[in-house]
Design an enzyme around this catalytic site. Structure first.
Site, mmCIF file in Angstrom:
data_model
loop_
_atom_site.group_PDB
_atom_site.id
_atom_site.type_symbol
_atom_site.label_atom_id
_atom_site.label_comp_id
_atom_site.label_asym_id
_atom_site.label_seq_id
_atom_site.Cartn_x
_atom_site.Cartn_y
_atom_site.Cartn_z
ATOM 1 C CG ASP A 21 -2.270 2.798 -1.523
ATOM 2 O OD1 ASP A 21 -3.292 2.330 -1.457
ATOM 3 O OD2 ASP A 21 -2.082 2.155 -3.201
HETATM 4 N N1 URA Z 1 -1.609 7.214 -3.845
HETATM 5 C C1 URA Z 1 -1.909 6.275 -3.569
HETATM 6 O O1 URA Z 1 -1.969 5.523 -5.350
HETATM 7 N N2 URA Z 1 -0.927 5.100 -2.891
HETATM 8 C C2 URA Z 1 -1.751 6.027 -2.111
HETATM 9 O O2 URA Z 1 -1.082 5.136 -0.984
HETATM 10 C C3 URA Z 1 -1.470 7.179 -1.401
HETATM 11 C C4 URA Z 1 -1.690 8.220 -2.369
#
Ligand code: URA
Length: 256
Positions: free
Chosen positions: A112
């Site tokens: 993310d």
């Molecule tokens: N899980 C998440 O919620 N976000 C990420 O960036 C990676 C794994």
């Protein structure tokens, strides 16, 4: 050295190995009529090519299989999208890795925008696709700063396989690493890669994530890699990544 070429090979496999796109993306390019072999448009997905003999072009540009695909790992800072370009001009991870020297480089999976940590890149579309396939269970380790301090009972829910709105998760390896000023740090090893998975898992037990960092992707970890920096994988790391998905060495071409 033994000749490790696979001749002939499927055109979509050739395109993926050349780093043009994933195998599925390459199939889309073919069916869209954007791929020529020896000057002839090829849309038939079963078509084969000889990497040493046939001239393959995508949108009129010749593509080749490099001698060795590139693999590198980036320590992604927060504030960057895991994409190679963004129509809205937001910061992308592509600005942090050497795309000019390694055309066809793309990230294996995604983090993310606000997540930091290790993100693997490769020019080998085939290997990337296989590493992301659920059947290969490549494990990822995260450290999450969460609100409140989860009890062992709450963490057991994650260890058993918490049920999210898109189905049950596989059991995760979870440990409370310690308390922090704003809550607690939790270490989680997961074996899937669903969207926002770690955040949703911790939400589900009532401890929303404030910060998330990935410190290992399969056999790759590097606590000393500065944020925003990348390094190539070592030969040993490439070997372990490739053996995770049981892949032989890449096809070779004298026309790199
Ligand atoms: N899980 C998440 O919620 N976000 C990420 O960036 C990676 C794994």
């Amino acid at each position: 050295m033994t000749d490790e070429r696979v001749v002939p090979m499927r055109l979509q496999r050739f395109l993926a190995r050349a780093g043009v796109a994933s195998r599925r993306g390459s199939e889309n390019l073919m069916t869209a009529g954007r791929v020529r072999v020896n000057g002839v448009v090829v849309t038939e997905l079963g078509s084969k090519v000889d990497p040493l003999v046939d001239v393959v072009e995508v949108d009129g540009r010749a593509v080749h299989i490099a001698d060795e695909p590139t693999y590198l790992v980036l320590n992604k800072p927060a504030g960057y999208l895991t994409t190679m370009s963004d129509p809205y001009g937001r910061p992308c991870v592509s600005s942090l890795v050497p795309v000019d020297e390694h055309p066809g480089l793309f990230p294996v999976g995604r983090l993310d925008m606000d997540t930091t940590g290790l993100l693997l890149f490769t020019t080998d579309g085939d290997a990337a696709q296989e590493m992301l396939h659920p059947s290969h269970h490549v494990d990822k380790h995260y450290v999450a700063l969460v609100t409140g301090v989860p009890t062992e009972g709450e963490l057991d829910v994650l260890r058993a396989g918490v049920v999210l709105d898109d189905g049950p998760c596989q059991p995760a390896e979870v440990e409370l690493l310690g308390t922090a000023e704003r809550g607690a740090r939790v270490g989680l090893r997961i074996f899937e890669g669903r969207k926002h998975q770690v955040k949703r898992m911790l939400d589900a037990i009532g401890h929303p994530v404030l910060e998330l960092h990935r410190d290992a992707f399969g056999p790759i970890s590097d606590p000393g890699l500065p944020e925003g920096s990348w390094r190539p994988l070592t030969q040993e790391e490439i070997h372990s990544v490739r053996s995770l998905v049981n892949r032989a060495a890449p096809a070779r071409s004298s026309r790199a």
